[in-house]
Design a protein around this motif. Structure first.
Motif, PDB file in Angstrom:
ATOM      1  N   ASP B 114       0.838  -1.186   0.000  1.00 58.36           N
ATOM      2  CA  ASP B 114       0.000   0.000   0.000  1.00 58.36           C
ATOM      3  C   ASP B 114       0.880   1.246   0.000  1.00 58.36           C
ATOM      4  O   ASP B 114       0.468   2.315  -0.418  1.00 58.36           O
ATOM      5  CB  ASP B 114      -0.898  -0.013   1.246  1.00 58.36           C
ATOM      6  CG  ASP B 114      -2.067   0.941   1.098  1.00 58.36           C
ATOM      7  OD1 ASP B 114      -2.633   0.991   0.008  1.00 58.36           O
ATOM      8  OD2 ASP B 114      -2.381   1.637   2.071  1.00 58.36           O
ATOM      9  N   ASN B 117       1.035   2.849  -3.271  1.00 56.02           N
ATOM     10  CA  ASN B 117      -0.117   3.694  -3.627  1.00 56.02           C
ATOM     11  C   ASN B 117       0.071   5.093  -3.070  1.00 56.02           C
ATOM     12  O   ASN B 117      -0.269   6.081  -3.710  1.00 56.02           O
ATOM     13  CB  ASN B 117      -1.416   3.092  -3.060  1.00 56.02           C
ATOM     14  CG  ASN B 117      -1.729   1.768  -3.702  1.00 56.02           C
ATOM     15  OD1 ASN B 117      -1.306   1.520  -4.821  1.00 56.02           O
ATOM     16  ND2 ASN B 117      -2.443   0.924  -2.997  1.00 56.02           N
ATOM     17  N   ILE B 164      -5.821  -9.308  -2.024  1.00 58.71           N
ATOM     18  CA  ILE B 164      -5.519  -8.093  -1.268  1.00 58.71           C
ATOM     19  C   ILE B 164      -5.667  -6.856  -2.154  1.00 58.71           C
ATOM     20  O   ILE B 164      -6.221  -5.840  -1.732  1.00 58.71           O
ATOM     21  CB  ILE B 164      -4.071  -8.155  -0.688  1.00 58.71           C
ATOM     22  CG1 ILE B 164      -3.918  -9.327   0.281  1.00 58.71           C
ATOM     23  CG2 ILE B 164      -3.676  -6.830  -0.022  1.00 58.71           C
ATOM     24  CD1 ILE B 164      -4.759  -9.246   1.544  1.00 58.71           C
ATOM     25  N   LYS B 165      -5.183  -6.960  -3.379  1.00 55.90           N
ATOM     26  CA  LYS B 165      -5.207  -5.801  -4.292  1.00 55.90           C
ATOM     27  C   LYS B 165      -6.635  -5.325  -4.542  1.00 55.90           C
ATOM     28  O   LYS B 165      -6.889  -4.122  -4.599  1.00 55.90           O
ATOM     29  CB  LYS B 165      -4.539  -6.196  -5.619  1.00 55.90           C
ATOM     30  CG  LYS B 165      -4.158  -5.035  -6.492  1.00 55.90           C
ATOM     31  CD  LYS B 165      -2.933  -4.348  -5.934  1.00 55.90           C
ATOM     32  CE  LYS B 165      -2.794  -2.934  -6.435  1.00 55.90           C
ATOM     33  NZ  LYS B 165      -1.695  -2.224  -5.783  1.00 55.90           N
ATOM     34  N   PHE B 166      -7.554  -6.286  -4.710  1.00 55.78           N
ATOM     35  CA  PHE B 166      -8.936  -5.903  -5.035  1.00 55.78           C
ATOM     36  C   PHE B 166      -9.878  -6.023  -3.833  1.00 55.78           C
ATOM     37  O   PHE B 166     -11.069  -5.795  -3.966  1.00 55.78           O
ATOM     38  CB  PHE B 166      -9.456  -6.765  -6.192  1.00 55.78           C
ATOM     39  CG  PHE B 166      -8.764  -6.476  -7.501  1.00 55.78           C
ATOM     40  CD1 PHE B 166      -9.144  -5.394  -8.278  1.00 55.78           C
ATOM     41  CD2 PHE B 166      -7.719  -7.268  -7.940  1.00 55.78           C
ATOM     42  CE1 PHE B 166      -8.498  -5.120  -9.478  1.00 55.78           C
ATOM     43  CE2 PHE B 166      -7.068  -7.002  -9.143  1.00 55.78           C
ATOM     44  CZ  PHE B 166      -7.458  -5.924  -9.914  1.00 55.78           C
ATOM     45  N   SER B 167      -9.343  -6.413  -2.688  1.00 59.89           N
ATOM     46  CA  SER B 167     -10.148  -6.541  -1.455  1.00 59.89           C
ATOM     47  C   SER B 167     -11.307  -7.517  -1.629  1.00 59.89           C
ATOM     48  O   SER B 167     -12.433  -7.246  -1.211  1.00 59.89           O
ATOM     49  CB  SER B 167     -10.659  -5.166  -1.011  1.00 59.89           C
ATOM     50  OG  SER B 167      -9.580  -4.323  -0.750  1.00 59.89           O
ATOM     51  N   ASN B 170     -12.212  -9.211   1.718  1.00 58.93           N
ATOM     52  CA  ASN B 170     -12.761  -8.158   2.586  1.00 58.93           C
ATOM     53  C   ASN B 170     -14.214  -7.847   2.211  1.00 58.93           C
ATOM     54  O   ASN B 170     -15.039  -7.587   3.082  1.00 58.93           O
ATOM     55  CB  ASN B 170     -11.911  -6.887   2.502  1.00 58.93           C
ATOM     56  CG  ASN B 170     -10.696  -6.968   3.425  1.00 58.93           C
ATOM     57  OD1 ASN B 170     -10.531  -7.954   4.137  1.00 58.93           O
ATOM     58  ND2 ASN B 170      -9.856  -5.947   3.404  1.00 58.93           N
ATOM     59  N   LEU B 171     -14.528  -7.899   0.921  1.00 56.62           N
ATOM     60  CA  LEU B 171     -15.913  -7.674   0.507  1.00 56.62           C
ATOM     61  C   LEU B 171     -16.799  -8.822   0.997  1.00 56.62           C
ATOM     62  O   LEU B 171     -17.924  -8.601   1.443  1.00 56.62           O
ATOM     63  CB  LEU B 171     -15.999  -7.540  -1.022  1.00 56.62           C
ATOM     64  CG  LEU B 171     -17.398  -7.230  -1.570  1.00 56.62           C
ATOM     65  CD1 LEU B 171     -17.905  -5.874  -1.067  1.00 56.62           C
ATOM     66  CD2 LEU B 171     -17.407  -7.235  -3.102  1.00 56.62           C
ATOM     67  N   LEU B 173     -16.256 -10.609   3.666  1.00 51.86           N
ATOM     68  CA  LEU B 173     -16.419 -10.416   5.117  1.00 51.86           C
ATOM     69  C   LEU B 173     -17.400  -9.289   5.417  1.00 51.86           C
ATOM     70  O   LEU B 173     -18.202  -9.378   6.340  1.00 51.86           O
ATOM     71  CB  LEU B 173     -15.055 -10.108   5.765  1.00 51.86           C
ATOM     72  CG  LEU B 173     -14.047 -11.260   5.799  1.00 51.86           C
ATOM     73  CD1 LEU B 173     -12.648 -10.736   6.141  1.00 51.86           C
ATOM     74  CD2 LEU B 173     -14.464 -12.324   6.818  1.00 51.86           C
ATOM     75  N   ILE B 251     -17.495  -8.734  -8.626  1.00 50.98           N
ATOM     76  CA  ILE B 251     -17.812  -7.331  -8.287  1.00 50.98           C
ATOM     77  C   ILE B 251     -16.537  -6.482  -8.230  1.00 50.98           C
ATOM     78  O   ILE B 251     -16.502  -5.363  -8.738  1.00 50.98           O
ATOM     79  CB  ILE B 251     -18.557  -7.256  -6.925  1.00 50.98           C
ATOM     80  CG1 ILE B 251     -19.944  -7.883  -7.048  1.00 50.98           C
ATOM     81  CG2 ILE B 251     -18.669  -5.803  -6.436  1.00 50.98           C
ATOM     82  CD1 ILE B 251     -20.663  -8.057  -5.718  1.00 50.98           C
ATOM     83  N   THR B 252     -15.504  -7.026  -7.610  1.00 48.87           N
ATOM     84  CA  THR B 252     -14.311  -6.207  -7.370  1.00 48.87           C
ATOM     85  C   THR B 252     -13.361  -6.131  -8.568  1.00 48.87           C
ATOM     86  O   THR B 252     -12.707  -5.113  -8.772  1.00 48.87           O
ATOM     87  CB  THR B 252     -13.509  -6.751  -6.159  1.00 48.87           C
ATOM     88  OG1 THR B 252     -13.306  -8.148  -6.356  1.00 48.87           O
ATOM     89  CG2 THR B 252     -14.242  -6.535  -4.856  1.00 48.87           C
ATOM     90  N   THR B 253     -13.296  -7.216  -9.336  1.00 46.79           N
ATOM     91  CA  THR B 253     -12.324  -7.220 -10.449  1.00 46.79           C
ATOM     92  C   THR B 253     -12.983  -7.115 -11.813  1.00 46.79           C
ATOM     93  O   THR B 253     -12.307  -6.850 -12.806  1.00 46.79           O
ATOM     94  CB  THR B 253     -11.486  -8.524 -10.458  1.00 46.79           C
ATOM     95  OG1 THR B 253     -12.348  -9.618 -10.775  1.00 46.79           O
ATOM     96  CG2 THR B 253     -10.817  -8.777  -9.124  1.00 46.79           C
ATOM     97  N   ARG B 254     -14.304  -7.390 -11.861  1.00 41.34           N
ATOM     98  CA  ARG B 254     -15.030  -7.476 -13.144  1.00 41.34           C
ATOM     99  C   ARG B 254     -14.470  -8.590 -14.013  1.00 41.34           C
ATOM    100  O   ARG B 254     -14.505  -8.514 -15.239  1.00 41.34           O
ATOM    101  CB  ARG B 254     -14.994  -6.147 -13.916  1.00 41.34           C
ATOM    102  CG  ARG B 254     -15.504  -4.960 -13.136  1.00 41.34           C
ATOM    103  CD  ARG B 254     -16.987  -5.041 -12.927  1.00 41.34           C
ATOM    104  NE  ARG B 254     -17.503  -3.866 -12.234  1.00 41.34           N
ATOM    105  CZ  ARG B 254     -18.602  -3.878 -11.489  1.00 41.34           C
ATOM    106  NH1 ARG B 254     -19.289  -4.991 -11.332  1.00 41.34           N
ATOM    107  NH2 ARG B 254     -19.029  -2.782 -10.902  1.00 41.34           N
TER     108      ARG B 254
END
Lengths: 104, 337
Positions: B114, B117, B164-167, B170-171, B173, B251-254
């Motif tokens: 991170d 970023n 980790i990159k696209f979470s 985490n989504l 969870l 959803i996160t990466t398409r």
């Protein structure tokens, strides 16, 4: 130091950097402000379980939403956030303190 | 506090030392130069920004030094990096470069930061220095450098990186869709099925080979559960957790979490001790499955010549043939481009 503690958490780095710049009264570029506003908007959508099919989700928004869900004081402090240019230094300090206290 | 200024000066010197070594990608060299220019700009502007900002940035710059220092052209396991690059390209369109670290112990990891970023945003938006390359670090045991059949573990590590990159987890969870499993176990299961998208059943053999019947612990599910989970995914069995992972990934990466391999026919060339001709990326990834199958199934080794070698020599030769097959594919592809 605040920064060292904050960097222990790999999540929400840009959110914290923006808050730090607000707190230190550092001039920010419009891009950083726009990013912050979009981030806050998306976190709110995620916390409301809104339909995200049309959004290009910022991963940092998911990380931050999850952290807010798990951290009550952060939830309360975040609920008063809207636009970057409307954040007071007091709010920025409060958020930084909470993030520091609840670093992963 | 001058200490932060001094630290950035020291980091700049470290970065300048790295310029002496060649990198496989020219973009890395440019990135390095941009980091050095950024350090110069920060030093020139000192003390325009608050100390905490300098501290924040110097910590991120340290990470950049770490990522760049172990990946000179002589050290990189070229063939494995080429395969991972292809897989990474399926998911990640940002300009990136895989950097490598060779470890003295038995361990694998895929590391993104991170911190990068933060650097990118600050350099681009505040210092007006273009920093557009994402550095991704892979680490593998030095002893296994030329054993691609062991190094399929890196596909699993790539799965962690993408998560980790696209979470992605985490989504999952956030939506309370973890089926009661711990965060660590969810991440391991995701990385396993991600790896199986490219290396199919080779993941199962690798798990059995390396972990035996390990029980669950805080960091990892039991080998038995991992094998069942990957098997469900590969067979397309209905599994609510797999369905949720596929949905969150979408959803996160398409991008769709699905198998992307095809098995090349290696028996004939390998029985002649020749590399196999790889026709496309799907076969490139499938080569690892074919290689493990070839090793596991002695009847595939029909030529008498194999009987003159012991199992360790066979393992080494098969790994060599796989490396050569990958290298040939990459060279032909570059030639044609």
């Amino acid at each position: 130091m605040i920064a060292s503690n904050m960097l222990n958490s790999h999540m929400s780095g840009n959110f914290q950097l923006a808050l730090l710049m607000k707190l230190q009264k550092t001039s920010t570029s419009q891009k950083i402000e726009d990013y912050f506003d979009q981030l806050v908007h998306q976190v709110n959508l995620l916390l409301e379980n809104a339909d995200l099919s049309k959004e290009r989700i910022i991963p940092e928004a998911i990380d931050l939403a999850l952290k807010i869900k798990k951290t009550k004081p952060l939830n309360k402090a975040f609920s008063s956030l809207s636009k970057y240019n409307e954040i007071s230094e007091k709010d920025a300090q409060q958020l930084i303190d909470i993030l520091r206290d609840h670093a992963d | 506090m001058l200490i932060n200024k001094t630290e950035i000066y020291i980091i700049k010197n470290q970065l300048q030392n790295l310029i002496k070594y060649p990198y496989a990608k020219q973009e890395v060299q440019i990135h390095l130069n941009n980091l050095i220019n950024g350090c110069d700009r920060l030093l020139d502007k000192y003390p325009e920004y608050p100390e905490q900002i300098y501290y924040f940035l110097s910590t991120s710059l340290w990470k950049a030094v770490q990522f760049l220092s172990g990946s000179t052209i002589n050290e990189t396991p070229y063939e494995m990096v080429a395969c991972l690059d292809k897989a990474l390209g399926d998911w990640y369109s940002e300009k990136n470069s895989l950097t490598t670290a060779l470890l003295s112990e038995k361990g694998y990891f895929f590391l993104s930061s991170d911190h990068q970023n933060i650097l990118k945003r600050f350099f681009n938006d505040t210092l007006d220095i273009k920093l557009d390359l994402d550095l991704i670090q892979i680490a593998l045991p030095k002893a296994f450098r030329n054993y691609p059949l062991y190094n399929i573990a890196l596909y699993h590590e790539l799965g962690h990186f993408i998560d980790i990159k696209f979470s992605i987890i985490n989504l999952l969870l956030l939506g309370d869709k973890g089926e009661g499993l711990s965060e660590n176990h969810l991440r391991e299961h995701f990385a396993d099925i991600f790896a199986s998208c490219y290396t199919g059943s080779a993941v199962l053999w690798f798990l059995q080979h390396c972990y035996g019947d390990s029980a669950a612990n805080d960091s990892h599910p039991s080998t038995k559960d991992r094998i069942l989970f990957v098997t469900d995914f590969l067979k397309g069995n209905d599994n609510p957790l797999i369905n949720s992972m596929i949905e969150c990934c979408d959803i996160t990466t398409r991008k769709a979490l699905k198998t992307k391999f095809k098995l090349p026919s290696i028996e004939e060339p390998f029985n002649d001790f020749r590399p196999v001709r790889i026709n496309d990326e799907a076969e490139l990834h499938g080569l690892f499955i074919a290689g493990w199958e070839f090793l596991r199934n002695s009847s595939m080794r029909e030529k008498n010549s194999w009987k003159y070698y012991n199992e360790f020599e066979i393992f080494k030769i098969v790994n060599d043939l796989i490396e050569k097959s990958i290298r040939n594919y990459v060279m032909v592809e570059k030639w044609n481009s």
